[in-house]
Design an enzyme around this catalytic site. Structure first.
Site, PDB file in Angstrom:
ATOM      1  N   GLN A  99      42.764  24.535  63.548  1.00 47.94           N
ATOM      2  CA  GLN A  99      43.277  23.716  62.356  1.00 47.94           C
ATOM      3  C   GLN A  99      42.160  22.878  61.779  1.00 47.94           C
ATOM      4  O   GLN A  99      41.106  22.603  62.617  1.00 47.94           O
ATOM      5  CB  GLN A  99      44.478  22.759  63.192  1.00 47.94           C
ATOM      6  CG  GLN A  99      45.437  22.299  62.021  1.00 47.94           C
ATOM      7  CD  GLN A  99      46.690  22.978  61.956  1.00 47.94           C
ATOM      8  OE1 GLN A  99      47.545  23.376  62.944  1.00 47.94           O
ATOM      9  NE2 GLN A  99      46.779  23.455  60.817  1.00 47.94           N
ATOM     10  N   SER A 136      45.720  21.029  69.034  1.00 49.15           N
ATOM     11  CA  SER A 136      45.991  22.023  70.344  1.00 49.15           C
ATOM     12  C   SER A 136      46.715  23.294  69.400  1.00 49.15           C
ATOM     13  O   SER A 136      46.970  24.137  70.274  1.00 49.15           O
ATOM     14  CB  SER A 136      46.789  21.856  71.362  1.00 49.15           C
ATOM     15  OG  SER A 136      46.021  20.590  71.871  1.00 49.15           O
ATOM     16  N   HIS A 137      46.519  23.255  68.362  1.00 54.37           N
ATOM     17  CA  HIS A 137      46.744  24.442  67.250  1.00 54.37           C
ATOM     18  C   HIS A 137      46.147  25.744  67.083  1.00 54.37           C
ATOM     19  O   HIS A 137      45.624  25.884  66.179  1.00 54.37           O
ATOM     20  CB  HIS A 137      47.608  24.041  66.085  1.00 54.37           C
ATOM     21  CG  HIS A 137      48.196  22.693  66.013  1.00 54.37           C
ATOM     22  ND1 HIS A 137      48.335  21.828  65.105  1.00 54.37           N
ATOM     23  CD2 HIS A 137      48.966  22.193  67.116  1.00 54.37           C
ATOM     24  CE1 HIS A 137      49.136  20.935  65.331  1.00 54.37           C
ATOM     25  NE2 HIS A 137      49.536  20.692  66.563  1.00 54.37           N
ATOM     26  N   LEU A 138      45.764  26.305  68.157  1.00 54.41           N
ATOM     27  CA  LEU A 138      44.938  27.571  68.555  1.00 54.41           C
ATOM     28  C   LEU A 138      45.940  28.812  67.938  1.00 54.41           C
ATOM     29  O   LEU A 138      47.135  28.642  68.542  1.00 54.41           O
ATOM     30  CB  LEU A 138      44.339  27.575  69.593  1.00 54.41           C
ATOM     31  CG  LEU A 138      43.491  26.541  70.262  1.00 54.41           C
ATOM     32  CD1 LEU A 138      42.988  26.876  71.591  1.00 54.41           C
ATOM     33  CD2 LEU A 138      42.158  26.559  69.311  1.00 54.41           C
TER      34      LEU A 138
END
Lengths: 592, 242
Positions: free
Chosen positions: A347, A518-520
């Site tokens: 992100q 934590s938007h992998l």
């Protein structure tokens, strides 16, 4: 030699949001399901107690609920010319652990992606021409459309009890909602949260500047809600301890508060905790999964045969397990061939600090919720003309400050000494009167040829397996987008009355110590043919048809929203295809 | 406690241990939500008195140091009185001090700034080394005096030297230690008092954070009004002891 256990219809790897949803859907189809979870069982009544849940040091700074890097981590480098080194303590992202997965510690932002996000390459090429995109940008269409996913977004939101204001009801734009959202079939299950002073002031300033602010869709419930499974969630108390924390009040949407109580009562379900799947087993053809091998906390190995394998680990570990199991062809950045590890994204977050006159403004920043806040969507996706701007992508912009926790959320004006009485005075003078919202500009991260995942040649996990290696950096497109969004946000802060605005646009290089959501995403993406994807449109592996891979690893690129709503929608979409098509005739649902 | 066999895997209910060793906590969850009384895991309150990690000499240095980072003034008592040194001592004696949970497998090699800390030196070891070399540096600079015996101005001068990198500690850059002790001191100052610092919630009162209140539903609509609730911590409320 692994101990071979009795066969199950379905084995699920990881019991977070997608594992819980798939387990429930497949139990409904009459199958017996075992879920293998490497972390502990966790529940509200036993683990998230109000008498001590609000502990910033333990849960935020010392990562009490999270996976430990000593158990498993990743290595990181900015480019292929560097030697990747292990992430020894989490920084840029936080990885959940245990039953509920990241659904335990998230903030609850429950967004839908834009209709154009799902046909991104086609749409941008049509509007701006193919030459408009950077040559090394590898964005693509998803193979599924917003309209196809809409009923599944709806199911996820009604499972969660999401609080929000509809902006587009069956094609009719609604006052007070997000006018840019795709048409929704019905309103949110619960009304929007109330807003604090800073959030309300942002909305007022945004309106004065001609924007259409709306409340962020929230998995922190505005009122008591009983979901279609019969599980009841409580009303959010605005306690300000949401992200990084388990909710002690049953008011944050999570597998614990929506679905696990139903799952465990089903006689055909069981979960095995502190058990880590080490590989997916294939038959001799290499084209059919026979089950999984896992190790318990003592290292003892078991083989769990199953007819259907559903991979529901976190994005990174989905990709790692595919690579370790020899499923699909590893991505090669030199040739651009191979699918496993390709189109890895994150992100692009940025913000600005707004310092206000302490004698006129008191925001009570600690009165908040994880997904509270007012947002605008004028600069997300392709909601604005990128032609003159020289970049693509965007993000929502909002005053979405979730807390006033004193260690994390105290900010002092630039130039303040780092210690001593002057520092203390600055802390006192700014704590209540600063808008300090780290995720104000929630920018997209599009995919590139040189951003990818593969196996590290040096560093190993506790089983001796190679760690996953991240090769990732920001590209000019994202940095330009971030600067543009940050300027827009700063204008609104100034309009709100801030006496000093400090812009914090995202700068490269990508830094694995700086938290950035934590938007992998990506690494095992979905698409319309095996030449551009690891999975077909139903999240079914092109290579092993009795393997379905859930979660954000399927995103071909990341949009300017939090991913959980789309992860949930895809899980219901995939489950529906398994139930209505696959179980009748196990095999590929799309012919390659 | 029993060993795994297939019958137990198939026949267990609610929750069952798979293996007998104390560290093996693998379990089966089936039939209902596992629950047992007293399963909560509250933090243990730091008990005052003595040092768990520091030597007396180290403790004197750290107490003097935190008292300059958080000086006594009209806003709060100083860092020493607020318990910041006790906080750091207890932290270093616990999981934090030994990098518990960190990935500690080699090879250890220095990378780029973006790759993050790569040192195998734990916080506890870092303090031990740095505090010894700090006193040595002070002795040679200030006529044999250790840090704790310096005047406030001399202490501040020394801390500034660490902060800007001009004061070296035994050949190593003093900046890393400055960043570590500053972060730990401020964490002790601002964390819940149960961990030994932030005595009487002094920092929370200073900034206007009312602490770990569970329910602000009555306050969400009251825009721009100061919340008139007394501060409360995990283990202490100003009214509870009265």
């Amino acid at each position: 030699m692994a101990l071979r256990l009795p066969r199950k219809d379905v084995v699920i790897i990881g019991l977070g949001w997608t594992g819980s949803i798939l387990a429930h859907e497949l139990l409904q189809a009459g199958l017996d399901v075992v879920a293998i979870e490497r972390g502990p069982w966790r529940d509200t009544a036993t683990d998230f107690l109000i008498s001590y849940a609000q502990d910033e040091l333990r849960y935020r700074l010392q990562h009490d609920l999270f996976l430990r890097p000593s158990q498993i981590t990743v290595t990181f480098r900015n480019n292929a010319g560097q030697t990747a080194l292990p992430v020894r303590s989490w920084g840029a992202f936080m990885l959940g652990n245990g039953a509920g997965g990241a659904g335990v510690h998230w903030n609850g932002e429950t967004w839908r992606f834009l209709p154009t996000d799902f046909v991104l390459r086609s749409h941008l090429t049509q509007r701006y021409g193919a030459d408009f995109l950077p040559a090394d940008m590898t964005i693509q269409d998803w193979g599924v459309t917003f309209d196809e996913l809409e009923p599944h977004y709806d199911r996820f939101e009604y499972l969660c009890g999401t609080s929000g204001t509809a902006g587009n009801l069956q094609g009719k734009i609604q006052e007070g909602g997000n006018p840019f959202e795709g048409p929704r079939s019905r309103p949110y299950p619960t009304p929007a949260l109330k807003q604090g002073y800073g959030h309300a002031l942002f909305a007022q300033a945004a309106r004065e500047l001609g924007y259409k602010p709306f409340p962020q869709p929230a998995g922190n419930l505005s009122q008591l809600y009983t979901n279609p499974l019969g599980v009841t969630l409580g009303q959010c108390t605005y306690c300000g301890f949401c992200e990084w924390f388990g909710c002690a009040n049953y008011s944050k949407s999570s597998p614990q508060t929506t679905i696990l109580p139903v799952l465990v009562r089903n006689a055909n379900f069981e979960a095995r905790t502190y058990c880590e799947v080490t590989r997916i087993n294939l038959d001799r053809s290499g084209k059919w999964a026979t089950g999984v091998t896992y190790a318990d906390a003592s290292g003892t190995e078991y083989e769990q045969p199953a007819d259907l394998v559903i991979l529901c680990a976190f994005q990174l570990f989905n990709v790692q397990l595919l690579l370790l199991s020899g499923i699909g062809k590893p991505y090669d950045p030199a040739s651009g061939e191979g699918q496993i590890g390709r189109n890895f994204t994150h992100q692009t977050l940025s913000s600005a600090l707004g310092f206000f006159d302490k004698d006129k403004y008191n925001f009570n920043p600690f009165v908040a919720a994880g997904a509270i806040g007012m947002c605008i969507d004028e600069f997300n996706g392709d909601n604005f003309d990128h032609g003159p701007l020289g970049f693509v992508g965007g993000g929502y912009i909002g005053q979405v400050q979730t807390n006033g926790r004193p260690i994390e959320t105290t900010a002092v004006p630039p130039g303040t000494p780092a210690w001593g009485s002057k520092w203390k005075e600055a802390l006192r003078d700014n704590y209540l009167s600063t808008v300090n919202c780290g995720a104000a500009c929630h920018g997209s991260f599009y995919s590139y040829r040189d951003v990818y995942l593969d196996l590290d040649p040096t560093y190993k996990d506790r089983f001796g397996r190679p760690l996953l290696r991240m090769t990732i950096d920001f590209h000019d497109n994202e940095l330009k987008m971030s600067a543009y969004l940050t300027d827009k946000y700063a204008e609104i802060l100034a309009r709100m009355g801030a006496k000093q605005v400090v812009k914090q646009p995202r700068k490269g290089p990508y830094d694995v110590t700086q938290y950035q959501t934590s938007h992998l995403c990506g690494g095992a993406v979905m698409g319309d043919n095996p030449g551009n994807s690891a999975l077909n449109r139903y999240l079914q592996s092109w290579d092993v048809p009795n393997l379905f891979v859930q979660g954000a690893s399927a995103f071909p690129q990341n949009a300017g929203y939090n991913p959980t709503g789309t992860v949930g929608a895809l899980a219901f979409w995939s489950a529906a295809a398994i139930r209505s098509q696959y179980l009748k005739k196990p095999g590929p649902l799309v012919q390659a | 406690m029993y060993r795994l066999d297939r019958r137990q895997l198939l026949g267990s209910s609610a929750i069952a241990l798979l293996l007998g060793s104390e560290t093996a906590r693998a379990a089966i969850v089936k039939g209902g939500l596992p629950w047992k009384p007293g399963s909560g895991d509250p933090p243990a309150a730091v008990t005052p008195g003595g040092w768990r990690y520091f030597t007396a000499q180290e403790a004197a240095t750290v107490e003097a140091f935190v008292d300059r980072l958080i000086p006594a003034d009209v806003l709060t008592p100083g860092g020493k009185e607020l318990g910041c040194a006790v906080f750091i001592d207890r932290q270093l004696a616990g999981p934090y001090g030994r990098f518990e949970g960190h990935y500690m497998t080699g090879p250890f090699q220095q990378g780029t700034k973006q790759q993050g800390p790569q040192s195998p030196v734990t916080p506890a070891q870092h303090y031990r080394q740095a505090l010894a070399t700090l006193d040595a540096a002070c002795r040679s600079k200030f006529g044999g005096k250790v840090f704790a015996d310096l005047s406030d101005d001399q202490k501040d001068e020394t801390i500034k030297g660490l902060e800007d990198g001009s004061l070296k500690l035994g050949g190593t850059d003093g900046r890393e230690f400055f960043k570590l002790i500053l972060k730990d001191t401020q964490n002790g100052f601002l964390a819940d008092p149960i961990y030994g610092g932030n005595k009487d919630m002094a920092s929370w009162k200073m900034i206007g954070f009312p602490g770990a209140h569970y329910d602000y539903r009555n306050w969400i609509d009251r825009h721009n009004q100061r919340v008139a609730l007394p501060p409360v911590g995990i283990n202490n409320h100003p009214d509870w002891s009265q």
